[in-house]
Design a protein around this motif. Structure first.
Motif, mmCIF file in Angstrom:
data_model
loop_
_atom_site.group_PDB
_atom_site.id
_atom_site.type_symbol
_atom_site.label_atom_id
_atom_site.label_comp_id
_atom_site.label_asym_id
_atom_site.label_seq_id
_atom_site.Cartn_x
_atom_site.Cartn_y
_atom_site.Cartn_z
ATOM 1 N N LEU A 91 -23.848 -55.123 99.303
ATOM 2 C CA LEU A 91 -22.589 -54.534 99.764
ATOM 3 C C LEU A 91 -22.613 -53.024 99.567
ATOM 4 O O LEU A 91 -22.063 -52.265 100.373
ATOM 5 C CB LEU A 91 -21.411 -55.146 99.000
ATOM 6 C CG LEU A 91 -21.098 -56.603 99.339
ATOM 7 C CD1 LEU A 91 -20.087 -57.177 98.363
ATOM 8 C CD2 LEU A 91 -20.581 -56.727 100.780
ATOM 9 N N LEU A 92 -23.294 -52.605 98.497
ATOM 10 C CA LEU A 92 -23.357 -51.181 98.176
ATOM 11 C C LEU A 92 -24.188 -50.397 99.194
ATOM 12 O O LEU A 92 -23.835 -49.278 99.568
ATOM 13 C CB LEU A 92 -23.959 -51.029 96.773
ATOM 14 C CG LEU A 92 -23.532 -49.867 95.901
ATOM 15 C CD1 LEU A 92 -22.035 -49.806 95.776
ATOM 16 C CD2 LEU A 92 -24.178 -50.008 94.533
ATOM 17 N N VAL A 93 -25.313 -50.974 99.634
ATOM 18 C CA VAL A 93 -26.199 -50.221 100.532
ATOM 19 C C VAL A 93 -25.998 -50.595 101.996
ATOM 20 O O VAL A 93 -26.710 -50.114 102.861
ATOM 21 C CB VAL A 93 -27.697 -50.425 100.198
ATOM 22 C CG1 VAL A 93 -28.024 -49.816 98.869
ATOM 23 C CG2 VAL A 93 -28.074 -51.886 100.249
ATOM 24 N N ARG A 95 -23.422 -49.971 104.070
ATOM 25 C CA ARG A 95 -22.889 -48.903 104.924
ATOM 26 C C ARG A 95 -23.971 -47.880 105.233
ATOM 27 O O ARG A 95 -24.760 -47.512 104.382
ATOM 28 C CB ARG A 95 -21.714 -48.219 104.228
ATOM 29 C CG ARG A 95 -20.430 -48.993 104.394
ATOM 30 C CD ARG A 95 -19.308 -48.331 103.669
ATOM 31 N NE ARG A 95 -19.046 -46.986 104.168
ATOM 32 C CZ ARG A 95 -18.223 -46.139 103.562
ATOM 33 N NH1 ARG A 95 -17.633 -46.491 102.452
ATOM 34 N NH2 ARG A 95 -18.011 -44.948 104.071
ATOM 35 N N LEU A 97 -24.627 -44.926 105.130
ATOM 36 C CA LEU A 97 -24.412 -43.588 104.580
ATOM 37 C C LEU A 97 -25.723 -42.824 104.612
ATOM 38 O O LEU A 97 -26.787 -43.430 104.631
ATOM 39 C CB LEU A 97 -23.940 -43.705 103.132
ATOM 40 C CG LEU A 97 -22.605 -44.383 102.897
ATOM 41 C CD1 LEU A 97 -22.426 -44.635 101.418
ATOM 42 C CD2 LEU A 97 -21.491 -43.531 103.447
ATOM 43 N N LEU B 26 -15.792 -42.637 98.609
ATOM 44 C CA LEU B 26 -17.133 -42.113 98.864
ATOM 45 C C LEU B 26 -17.841 -41.566 97.616
ATOM 46 O O LEU B 26 -18.979 -41.960 97.349
ATOM 47 C CB LEU B 26 -17.092 -41.073 99.980
ATOM 48 C CG LEU B 26 -18.450 -40.844 100.630
ATOM 49 C CD1 LEU B 26 -18.982 -42.109 101.277
ATOM 50 C CD2 LEU B 26 -18.370 -39.716 101.644
ATOM 51 N N HIS B 29 -18.755 -44.375 95.457
ATOM 52 C CA HIS B 29 -19.819 -45.144 96.092
ATOM 53 C C HIS B 29 -21.191 -44.530 95.778
ATOM 54 O O HIS B 29 -22.119 -45.226 95.365
ATOM 55 C CB HIS B 29 -19.582 -45.140 97.605
ATOM 56 C CG HIS B 29 -20.330 -46.208 98.329
ATOM 57 N ND1 HIS B 29 -19.717 -47.122 99.145
ATOM 58 C CD2 HIS B 29 -21.637 -46.511 98.372
ATOM 59 C CE1 HIS B 29 -20.617 -47.932 99.637
ATOM 60 N NE2 HIS B 29 -21.790 -47.581 99.184
ATOM 61 N N TYR B 30 -21.280 -43.199 95.941
ATOM 62 C CA TYR B 30 -22.557 -42.556 95.652
ATOM 63 C C TYR B 30 -22.900 -42.631 94.171
ATOM 64 O O TYR B 30 -24.074 -42.800 93.799
ATOM 65 C CB TYR B 30 -22.559 -41.098 96.133
ATOM 66 C CG TYR B 30 -23.075 -40.983 97.543
ATOM 67 C CD1 TYR B 30 -24.436 -41.151 97.793
ATOM 68 C CD2 TYR B 30 -22.232 -40.746 98.604
ATOM 69 C CE1 TYR B 30 -24.936 -41.068 99.079
ATOM 70 C CE2 TYR B 30 -22.717 -40.672 99.901
ATOM 71 C CZ TYR B 30 -24.069 -40.827 100.129
ATOM 72 O OH TYR B 30 -24.552 -40.761 101.401
ATOM 73 N N ALA B 32 -22.144 -45.034 92.175
ATOM 74 C CA ALA B 32 -22.648 -46.389 91.933
ATOM 75 C C ALA B 32 -24.079 -46.531 92.448
ATOM 76 O O ALA B 32 -24.947 -47.099 91.772
ATOM 77 C CB ALA B 32 -21.730 -47.416 92.598
ATOM 78 N N LEU B 33 -24.317 -46.006 93.653
ATOM 79 C CA LEU B 33 -25.667 -46.073 94.223
ATOM 80 C C LEU B 33 -26.676 -45.414 93.288
ATOM 81 O O LEU B 33 -27.766 -45.944 93.031
ATOM 82 C CB LEU B 33 -25.708 -45.372 95.582
ATOM 83 C CG LEU B 33 -25.180 -46.136 96.782
ATOM 84 C CD1 LEU B 33 -25.072 -45.226 97.989
ATOM 85 C CD2 LEU B 33 -26.110 -47.308 97.103
#
Lengths: 294, 292
Positions: A91-93, A95, A97, B26, B29-30, B32-33
């Motif tokens: 779910l994290l990757v 999108r 982005l 956003l 999100h980054y 977390a990534l």
């Protein structure tokens, strides 16, 4: 689908080159294990003698086997952990982005490196003066941490599980990513419009659509957990109460020279595999994962 | 609100909701990534930093350990001197490439036959394939050892390869992909007089390239990383593949120096990591293809 002009034995000819080694090295071992498990095997003479169920009785009396069985079943805890971790990463990757591709690649890296290589590095992470304790010390979570994570029976198996999850989570992430692409966009938008939050959409839209992938992934992860061998071999060598079923099989055969006992343990392992697979098929349904039925 | 108005407003409403959420989430999100990326890569980064530090005094202190102290190639040089590294790599290459080739040559025709032909025993074969997919191959370690010792092949590369080339997984994958091919293309070739063998190699296989490459890469990686089976059948050190040989070395005579061990870990991981970085475009695309 029979084609005009294709004779029935053409199909057999196509399958035969696969079938021969498949029968000899994949099917025969299953039968051979059953047969061997009822025998005493004398390595030097290559002779066998029927001994009834003595091997199975010996298993129930073997402390190592009982522990191996217990540990291998405990290792099944990695199955839900892997599913949650992998779905979370997916779910994290998902999108698109900037940089998402790089993150996918990084999450997949542990999968492609041999267990016997990376687990050696992890051994130094877990040891009493190792990196993990140093991190705990630095983060003030546990100043002066000096736990020997792999030397304590309470922790060693869980440390091996953490390693196993770290090693394999990327693989399942990719499978979940593939599954997520099949979730209909319109359903998502409809749920969004109805005011469904993230968790509600996950529960009522995403997860039902992912069912075939969940079945595939839990099956694969279960098999992976039940055949745990090298993770433990490298990290603890089987000490600290971490011996697993497959380690018992290997040890009984190649160190103990009792092939009958090893075969009996392999049979037990096979039965567990089939039983767990049956439960999973019943629970998550059979539809879809093997493609068109024959 | 009438139905028409609702329909008109629908995309806009969805859009606003998404943008609002995105703007909020956003940076998180980054973060977390990035956190996950650190979790997944820190052992490699640490091993690399330790391997590059000529001075090993700081390798246990977090976070300094992640920065090489007195950087140099010293430990890598010692690894290459003291371990027959390139022999292992050569053995691994030979073993893995042969396994890939044999697996493909067996799995492609079998998958094609299951997808496009009717023959006696087809249902049986399918059922057996399913059944063997439910149990790990490693269960057969004892019978396979006995079979190969009976054949007198222990200690050879053939023995290290043979049990791995009949891949039920590979047959499944190829069958799934072949089934999804447009029937017209295959039919056209048949009308032109091609026999099934030609249809398969000239039409079906080129159209299934993603599945073939994915299977090839998967097989390669698992053969390259396999430990249990090769360690059972191969006893000559100079014949051992990398995953077996280096592990024996690292847990044996070299275990005394952490820097040496971690430098060896980096070197051993490097070939397959490089290979992955170059092929990941196809690999991940192949896995994510819903048909494969």
């Amino acid at each position: 689908m029979a084609r005009p002009g294709v004779r029935p034995y053409t199909g057999i000819l196509f399958v035969l080159p696969f079938l021969l080694p498949f029968a000899l090295f994949s099917l025969w071992p299953l039968l051979c294990n059953l047969w061997l498990s009822l025998m005493d095997y004398f390595l030097a003479e290559r002779a066998t003698a029927w001994n009834g169920f003595a091997n199975y009785v010996a298993l129930t009396e073997s402390d190592y086997f009982i522990r191996g069985l217990k540990n291998s079943l405990l290792f099944l805890l990695t199955v839900p952990a892997l599913q949650i971790g992998a779905l979370g990463l997916a779910l994290l990757v998902r999108r698109a982005l900037p940089g998402a591709g790089w993150f996918r690649t990084m999450y997949y890296l542990p999968v492609v490196v041999a267990v016997s290589v990376v687990a050696v590095a992890w051994r130094y992470v877990f040891q009493y003066d190792g990196l993990l304790n140093s991190m705990l010390d630095w983060s003030h979570l546990w100043p002066g941490a000096d736990m020997d994570w792999l030397g304590r029976p309470q922790f060693a198996l869980y440390a091996a599980m953490i390693f196993a999850v770290w090693k394999n989570v990327g693989y399942y992430m990719v499978l979940y990513l593939a599954g997520l692409q099949a979730v209909p966009r319109a359903l998502h938008d409809a749920a969004l419009l109805d005011g469904a939050g993230f968790w509600q959409r996950l529960r009522h839209v995403t997860l039902p659509a992912l069912q075939p992938v969940i079945l595939l992934c839990t099956l694969l992860a279960t098999m992976g957990a039940l055949k745990t061998f090298q993770e433990v071999l490298v990290l603890t060598g089987g000490g600290s109460d971490t011996i697993t079923l497959l380690m018992f099989v290997y040890g009984a055969a190649f160190h103990g020279q009792s092939f009958g006992l090893a075969a009996a343990a392999a049979v037990v392992m096979m039965i567990i595999c089939f039983a767990v697979a049956a439960v999973q098929f019943r629970y998550f349904g059979q539809k879809g994962i093997w493609g068109k039925e024959v | 609100m009438s139905t028409e108005q609702l329909a008109l407003n629908l995309p806009a409403a969805v859009q606003t909701r998404r943008i609002r959420l995105g703007a909020l989430a956003l940076p998180l999100h980054y973060a977390a990534l990035l956190l996950c990326a650190l979790l997944m890569t820190f052992p490699f980064l640490w091993a690399l930093a330790v391997g590059l530090s000529k001075d090993p005094s700081g390798i246990w202190r977090f976070p300094q350990a992640f920065w090489p102290r007195d950087p140099g190639w010293y430990w890598f040089g010692r690894v290459l001197n003291e371990i027959p590294f390139f022999t292992y790599v050569g053995n691994s290459l030979l073993l893995s490439l042969c396994t890939v080739l044999a697996t493909l040559l067996l799995a492609i025709p079998a998958g094609y036959a299951l997808a496009h032909m009717e023959f006696p025993g087809r249902r049986w074969l399918f059922g057996l394939l399913l059944a063997t997919l439910m149990v790990p191959m490693e269960i057969g370690v004892v019978p396979n050892f006995l079979t190969l010792s009976q054949l007198g092949w222990l200690g050879t590369y053939g023995a290290a390869m043979l049990p791995n080339i009949a891949s039920a997984f590979g047959v499944f994958m190829m069958k799934q992909y072949f089934e999804a091919l447009p029937a017209d293309a295959l039919e056209a070739a048949r009308v032109d007089g091609a026999n099934e063998w030609q249809v398969m190699w000239r039409i079906a296989v080129p159209m299934s390239w993603p599945a073939v490459t994915t299977l090839a890469i998967f097989t390669f990686v698992s053969a390259w990383n396999d430990y249990l089976w090769p360690s059972v059948v191969l006893s000559d050190r100079m014949k051992m593949p990398l995953a077996v040989g280096i592990f024996h070395d690292l847990t044996g005579p070299f275990a005394t120096s952490t820097s040496l061990v971690l430098a060896a870990v980096v070197l051993a991981a490097l070939p397959v990591l490089l290979c992955f970085v170059f092929t990941q475009r196809w690999l991940l695309a192949g896995v994510m293809d819903s048909r494969a």
